[in-house]
Design a protein around this motif. Structure first.
Motif, short mmCIF file in Angstrom:
data_model
loop_
_atom_site.label_atom_id
_atom_site.label_comp_id
_atom_site.label_asym_id
_atom_site.label_seq_id
_atom_site.Cartn_x
_atom_site.Cartn_y
_atom_site.Cartn_z
N GLY A 27 16.94 15.36 16.82
CA GLY A 27 15.52 15.04 16.78
C GLY A 27 15.18 13.59 17.05
O GLY A 27 14.00 13.26 17.21
N HIS A 28 16.19 12.71 17.09
CA HIS A 28 15.88 11.28 17.18
C HIS A 28 16.61 10.52 18.29
O HIS A 28 16.22 9.39 18.62
N LEU A 29 17.66 11.08 18.88
CA LEU A 29 18.40 10.39 19.94
C LEU A 29 18.09 11.06 21.27
O LEU A 29 18.44 12.23 21.48
N ALA A 30 17.45 10.34 22.16
CA ALA A 30 17.04 10.90 23.45
C ALA A 30 18.25 11.42 24.22
O ALA A 30 19.26 10.72 24.38
N GLY A 31 18.14 12.66 24.70
CA GLY A 31 19.18 13.25 25.53
C GLY A 31 20.34 13.87 24.77
O GLY A 31 21.26 14.43 25.38
N TYR A 32 20.32 13.79 23.43
CA TYR A 32 21.44 14.32 22.63
C TYR A 32 21.45 15.84 22.69
O TYR A 32 20.43 16.50 22.50
N ARG A 33 22.67 16.41 22.91
CA ARG A 33 22.80 17.86 23.01
C ARG A 33 23.87 18.45 22.09
O ARG A 33 24.17 19.64 22.15
N GLY A 34 24.46 17.65 21.22
CA GLY A 34 25.43 18.19 20.26
C GLY A 34 26.87 17.89 20.62
O GLY A 34 27.17 16.91 21.31
N GLY A 35 27.78 18.76 20.14
CA GLY A 35 29.20 18.54 20.37
C GLY A 35 29.71 17.27 19.71
O GLY A 35 30.61 16.60 20.23
N LEU A 36 29.15 16.95 18.55
CA LEU A 36 29.44 15.68 17.89
C LEU A 36 30.87 15.60 17.38
O LEU A 36 31.36 16.51 16.71
N GLU A 37 31.54 14.51 17.70
CA GLU A 37 32.87 14.21 17.17
C GLU A 37 32.81 12.85 16.49
O GLU A 37 32.18 11.92 17.02
N VAL A 38 33.46 12.73 15.33
CA VAL A 38 33.37 11.50 14.53
C VAL A 38 34.76 11.03 14.12
O VAL A 38 35.57 11.81 13.61
N GLU A 39 35.05 9.76 14.36
CA GLU A 39 36.23 9.09 13.83
C GLU A 39 35.78 7.77 13.23
O GLU A 39 34.62 7.37 13.38
N GLN A 40 36.70 7.07 12.56
CA GLN A 40 36.34 5.80 11.94
C GLN A 40 37.16 4.68 12.55
O GLN A 40 38.37 4.81 12.78
N PHE A 41 36.49 3.56 12.85
CA PHE A 41 37.22 2.39 13.32
C PHE A 41 37.99 1.80 12.14
O PHE A 41 37.52 1.81 11.01
N ASP A 42 39.18 1.28 12.41
CA ASP A 42 39.97 0.68 11.33
C ASP A 42 39.59 -0.78 11.12
O ASP A 42 40.29 -1.53 10.45
N SER A 43 38.44 -1.20 11.67
CA SER A 43 37.88 -2.52 11.41
C SER A 43 36.44 -2.30 10.96
O SER A 43 35.99 -1.17 10.83
N GLY A 44 35.71 -3.39 10.70
CA GLY A 44 34.36 -3.24 10.18
C GLY A 44 34.40 -2.88 8.71
O GLY A 44 33.84 -1.89 8.27
N HIS A 45 35.09 -3.71 7.91
CA HIS A 45 35.40 -3.34 6.54
C HIS A 45 34.24 -3.45 5.57
O HIS A 45 34.22 -2.77 4.55
N SER A 46 33.28 -4.31 5.85
CA SER A 46 32.17 -4.47 4.92
C SER A 46 31.20 -3.30 5.03
O SER A 46 30.89 -2.64 4.04
N ASN A 47 30.75 -3.04 6.25
CA ASN A 47 29.92 -1.88 6.52
C ASN A 47 30.76 -0.88 7.32
O ASN A 47 31.11 -1.17 8.47
N PRO A 48 31.10 0.27 6.73
CA PRO A 48 31.95 1.24 7.43
C PRO A 48 31.40 1.56 8.82
O PRO A 48 30.20 1.75 9.01
N THR A 49 32.31 1.61 9.79
CA THR A 49 31.93 1.72 11.19
C THR A 49 32.63 2.92 11.82
O THR A 49 33.85 3.08 11.67
N PHE A 50 31.87 3.75 12.54
CA PHE A 50 32.39 5.02 13.03
C PHE A 50 32.19 5.16 14.54
O PHE A 50 31.20 4.69 15.10
N PHE A 51 33.16 5.82 15.17
CA PHE A 51 33.09 6.15 16.59
C PHE A 51 32.54 7.56 16.73
O PHE A 51 33.07 8.50 16.13
N LEU A 52 31.48 7.70 17.52
CA LEU A 52 30.87 9.00 17.75
C LEU A 52 30.94 9.33 19.24
O LEU A 52 30.72 8.46 20.09
N SER A 53 31.23 10.57 19.54
CA SER A 53 31.19 11.06 20.91
C SER A 53 30.34 12.32 20.92
O SER A 53 30.45 13.16 20.02
#
Length: 350
Positions: A27-53
């Motif tokens: 509902g909020h990201l233009a062009g988004y169609r799903g198939g979401l995959e999530v991993e976490q970067f092993d850096s960005g320790h203060s605010n957790p940071t994630f890789f999304l595809s």
């Protein structure tokens, strides 16, 4: 295949409802169609940071980065990811390289904490300033690009990019000493005499020069993305500590590695000429040329202040590690860092 920083499966203490995020993005990201995959970067320790595809409307997958507040009880002035979103959105209109920002979600019910989404910029994160895999010429060029980007940031007019109220004008050092002294006192786990001395000495010896620019607050090689194949900076990351402040504090923090001996952040004992790295004085002189300064008075004060601030930050990371709230699995091992950094700071001015 794109070159990114290393990712790992999402850490158990930072898992969130990916299905809820998927519904929100539809509902909020233009062009988004799903198939979401999530991993976490092993850096960005203060605010957790994630890789999304995710799959997009053009039939291709696109990569994004999500940064959110950490779970648990937080210090009121910390982890303001909304400020990160605001500053990178504003700087996108300048010559300071940042990742394109897409959306900010302040609704905690989506994944448990506030978060924002930005594009994933292809490139390398070089944590160790000695850059063992690079040639001397490449190291020199990367350091020069890092220096150039910092100077560019400090030449941005905050008012012109809509950041005139991003912080207070003037008296930055005094406010920062007070802030980090208070935060250290709230999170201390043992007595560190040199921290107490710095808390008393620093506010009484603030240099008179008091300019105001946009400052990053954690400007170092590990918070920069280097082009996948070329020795230049393509994005500045981790704007959590950014504000309006004193540019020489930013520069001094960038030079802390010249005073720390332990890798990966410290490189005080390396052979600069052999590696192709500038000395501290050469690095500072290059910055001065870029911003039109003749010299910097009271340099040791700014470095000591930066080490003091880093000691207070390390204390917070260590305390969060003890409580199980840090995304850095080694945070609970940082018990010595606050003392070591405070003692080094005091050795410069005491």
């Amino acid at each position: 295949m794109p070159v990114y920083a290393r990712t790992v499966p999402v850490m158990e203490r930072h898992r969130f409802d990916a299905a809820s995020l998927d519904r929100y993005l539809r509902g909020h990201l233009a062009g988004y169609r799903g198939g979401l995959e999530v991993e976490q970067f092993d850096s960005g320790h203060s605010n957790p940071t994630f890789f999304l595809s995710a799959e997009m409307a053009d039939g291709r997958r696109r990569d994004f980065v999500l940064r959110k507040k950490p779970p648990g009880k937080l210090v009121a002035s910390a982890h303001q990811v909304d400020r990160e979103f605001r500053v990178i959105s504003a700087l996108a209109r300048t010559d300071v390289p940042v990742a394109p920002a897409h959306l900010l979600c302040t609704d905690d019910s989506v994944i448990g904490q506030m978060f924002y989404l930005m594009s994933c910029v292809e490139g390398r994160i070089l944590i160790d300033p000695s850059m063992p895999a690079q040639t001397p010429a490449e190291r020199a060029a990367i350091f020069d690009s890092m220096n150039d980007v910092l100077a560019r940031l400090h030449k941005v007019d905050p008012v012109r990019v809509g950041l005139g109220d991003y912080g207070r004008t003037g008296h930055y050092v005094a406010r920062q000493v007070a802030r980090w002294s208070k935060q250290y006192a709230e999170l201390k786990t043992e007595d560190i005499p040199t921290m107490d001395k710095l808390c008393a000495w620093l506010p009484e010896h603030i240099p008179p020069e008091d300019p105001t620019t946009i400052v990053h607050g954690d400007y170092r090689l590990g918070n920069l993305i280097v082009h996948p194949a070329e020795p230049r900076i393509v994005a500045v990351l981790d704007w959590e500590l950014s504000t309006l402040g004193h540019p020489l504090c930013d520069l001094a923090y960038n030079c802390i590695g010249y005073h720390l001996k332990e890798p990966p952040h410290g490189f005080a004992t390396v052979d600069f000429h052999k590696l192709g790295l500038p000395t501290e004085s050469e690095h500072v002189a290059a910055y001065c040329r870029r911003v039109g300064r003749d010299r910097i008075d009271h340099w040791n004060y700014y470095v000591a202040f930066s080490l003091f601030r880093l000691a207070a930050i390390a204390q917070g990371v260590y305390r969060r590690g003890l409580a199980g709230n840090s995304s850095n699995p080694d945070s609970a091992k940082m018990s010595k860092a606050p003392r070591e950094r405070a003692e080094l700071a005091w050795s410069l001015v005491g």
